[in-house]
Design an enzyme around this catalytic site. Structure first.
Site, PDB file in Angstrom:
ATOM      1  N   SER A 150       8.089 -13.993   0.204  1.00 42.75           N
ATOM      2  CA  SER A 150       7.977 -14.984  -0.861  1.00 42.75           C
ATOM      3  C   SER A 150       6.736 -14.669  -1.680  1.00 42.75           C
ATOM      4  CB  SER A 150       7.840 -16.379  -0.235  1.00 42.75           C
ATOM      5  OG  SER A 150       7.434 -17.343  -1.180  1.00 42.75           O
ATOM      6  N   TYR A 163       4.716 -22.967   5.385  1.00 46.77           N
ATOM      7  CA  TYR A 163       5.560 -21.947   4.744  1.00 46.77           C
ATOM      8  C   TYR A 163       4.704 -20.774   4.276  1.00 46.77           C
ATOM      9  CZ  TYR A 163       9.132 -20.100   1.517  1.00 46.77           C
ATOM     10  OH  TYR A 163      10.046 -19.311   0.851  1.00 46.77           O
TER      11      TYR A 163
END
Length: 259
Positions: A150, A163
């Protein structure tokens, strides 16, 4: 290089790919790209009915596909899935660790259980499945592992601390896999998607303030589409990338390049 030779580098015919979290979203887009490139697909998700429905759609389109539903946080289920592959003579040539979850709140409000759930799904699951795949790839002397990272593998934003930690871990887990397994003919790389039009980002897409901020940050001035990951995924899954190892390629509309 002739056109046939150049395109054959990206041909996945005869290869079998397991894409976790591929019954929908980014994983589904990557699986569809692999299928069109000739790969046989093992479709994974936590919902058996949705996973089987995806398989039927792949088959209706003329592709080879089968279902293997399990939760990536269930180690016993992962080990059992690979034991099934062994018993059925299914060799996983390409693994895409795509399954993931998001949980948004300030760090000081996260419970330890909430933290662990995000880490277990996004990072530990990739380790366990990667380990089981590599155990089979090493004796064969070949294999492709693609971990989905990501922008959060590089940068942090408020309210997504677990995350961010998990995706930063994915970046260095990918390096660890490459360092240990490259000598066995395995390439382990990662893709770092930018802001994509997915269900996971629905809340952000519907927030005008966030959307205005994002458009001011992305040089491309738009959200990415899931199918825009496919070319990078096929490159990393194919013979076109046999000397690419331990890398994270960001597909982000130029966001990381901008100050």
């Amino acid at each position: 290089m002739s056109e046939n030779m150049s395109t054959s580098l990206f041909d996945l015919s005869g290869k079998t790919a397991l894409v976790t979290g591929s019954s929908r979203g980014l994983g589904r887009a990557i699986a569809e790209g692999f299928a069109k490139a000739g790969a046989r697909l093992v479709i994974n998700g936590t919902d058996p009915a949705r996973t089987q429905a995806a398989v039927e759609e792949f088959r209706a389109a003329g592709h080879q596909a089968e279902a293997c539903p399990f939760n990536v946080t269930d180690e016993d289920a992962v080990v059992s899935a690979f034991a099934r592959f062994d018993a059925e003579g299914i060799a996983i040539d390409i693994l895409v660790n795509n399954a993931g979850i998001q949980h948004r709140k300030p760090l000081v409000e996260f419970t330890t259980d909430e933290w662990r759930r995000v880490i277990e799904t996004n990072l530990t699951g990739a380790f366990v499945i990667g380990r089981e795949a590599a155990k089979r790839m090493i004796p064969r002397g070949s294999g492709k592992i693609i971990n989905i990272g990501s922008l959060a593998s590089e940068l942090a934003r408020p309210t997504v601390g677990p995350y961010t930690a998990a995706k930063g871990g994915i970046r260095n887990l990918t390096k660890a896999m490459a360092v240990e397994w490259a000598a066995h003919g395995i390439q382990a790389n990662a893709i770092g998607p930018g802001y994509m039009l997915t269900d996971m980002n629905q809340a952000l897409m519907s927030n005008p303030d966030f959307n205005n901020w994002l458009m001011s940050r992305i040089p491309s001035k738009r959200w990415g589409r899931p199918d825009e990951l496919v070319g990078t995924a096929i490159f990393l899954a194919s013979d076109a990338s046999t000397y690419v190892n331990g890398q994270t390629i960001y597909v982000d509309g130029g966001m990381l390049a901008a100050m």
